[in-house]
Write a protein that holds these residues in place. Structure first.
Motif, short mmCIF file in Angstrom:
data_model
loop_
_atom_site.label_atom_id
_atom_site.label_comp_id
_atom_site.label_asym_id
_atom_site.label_seq_id
_atom_site.Cartn_x
_atom_site.Cartn_y
_atom_site.Cartn_z
N ARG A 1 1.30 -1.31 -0.09
CA ARG A 1 -0.11 0.25 0.35
C ARG A 1 0.89 1.23 -0.08
N THR A 2 1.64 0.68 -0.73
CA THR A 2 2.71 2.11 -1.32
C THR A 2 1.60 3.57 -1.26
N PRO A 3 1.49 4.23 -0.90
CA PRO A 3 1.29 5.71 -1.47
C PRO A 3 1.96 6.67 -2.23
N PRO A 4 1.52 7.14 -3.65
CA PRO A 4 2.53 8.35 -4.58
C PRO A 4 2.41 9.61 -3.97
N MET A 5 3.39 10.01 -4.22
CA MET A 5 3.86 11.54 -3.68
C MET A 5 2.74 12.43 -4.06
N SER A 6 2.35 13.38 -3.22
CA SER A 6 1.34 14.08 -2.63
C SER A 6 1.50 14.88 -4.14
N SER A 7 2.72 15.07 -4.56
CA SER A 7 2.98 16.76 -4.88
C SER A 7 2.39 16.83 -6.57
#
Length: 206
Positions: free
Chosen positions: A189-195
């Motif tokens: 469940r690695t999230p993407p970078m929020s930028s």
């Protein structure tokens, strides 16, 4: 930049995956010697940091060390043109609904020359219209692999004519590598970078 600053946690956000991140970034202090060595090898290479799939992979440092070398070849030394390389990465990311890789490689694909309308359709789970001839062949290879676990003689002959045997093997290696890291990040469940300006991928259409 310190060693710990080059191990980049991903930001918490709505990723399209249910539940909290399972394998967040390790602190330098919590790593054993093998993990620190594997992390430093990645930091010293062309990526310059531990991020994305390498955050969960660091739990198995020997696997990470070997796998990241495959990824380094696939990303930076492949026989495929960068535009096709990036397009195939996004096809696989879409097949696996892999949020980190989709957001990371979408702008790289645009920069390499893949049309935005093509990527919009791909993101929606549709066969894109307006693909260039080599993009159509790459799409067919990836689609048939996912659907039939092989490719037809017609698709194979087109792929060899377009990309050569080395290019076909590099494409298959690319599909395999990005499928592997997509599975790892989906499970972790690695999230993407929020930028990123892109919205999360929706679940793949049935």
């Amino acid at each position: 930049m310190s060693h710990s600053e080059q191990i980049q946690p991903t930001a918490s956000m709505n990723t399209g995956m249910s539940g909290a991140e399972r394998m967040p970034a390790l602190s330098t202090e919590s790593m054993d010697a093998a993990q620190r060595a594997a992390a430093q090898e990645l930091i010293d290479g062309p990526r310059g940091a531990v991020f994305g799939p390498f955050i969960p992979l660091l739990r198995s440092p020997d696997l990470m060390s070997r796998l990241q070398k495959v990824g380094e070849y696939i990303r930076f030394h492949s026989a495929l043109e960068t535009r096709i390389n990036e397009f195939v990465m996004l096809i696989v990311s879409r097949q696996w609904t892999q949020q980190f890789e989709w957001r990371m490689h979408y702008p790289l694909a645009l920069k390499a020359g893949v049309a935005e309308d093509v990527l919009t359709a791909l993101g929606e789970g549709r066969r894109p219209l307006g693909m260039r001839e080599d993009e159509q062949i790459a799409y067919d290879v990836c689609e048939e692999l996912a659907r039939t676990h092989g490719v037809s003689d017609f698709t194979y002959q087109q792929a060899v004519a377009q990309f050569g045997e080395r290019g076909v093997i590099d494409m298959l290696g690319l599909v395999g590598y990005f499928s592997t890291v997509s599975m790892i990040m989906n499970v972790a469940r690695t999230p993407p970078m929020s930028s990123s300006y892109l919205p999360p991928l929706a679940a793949y259409p049935a």
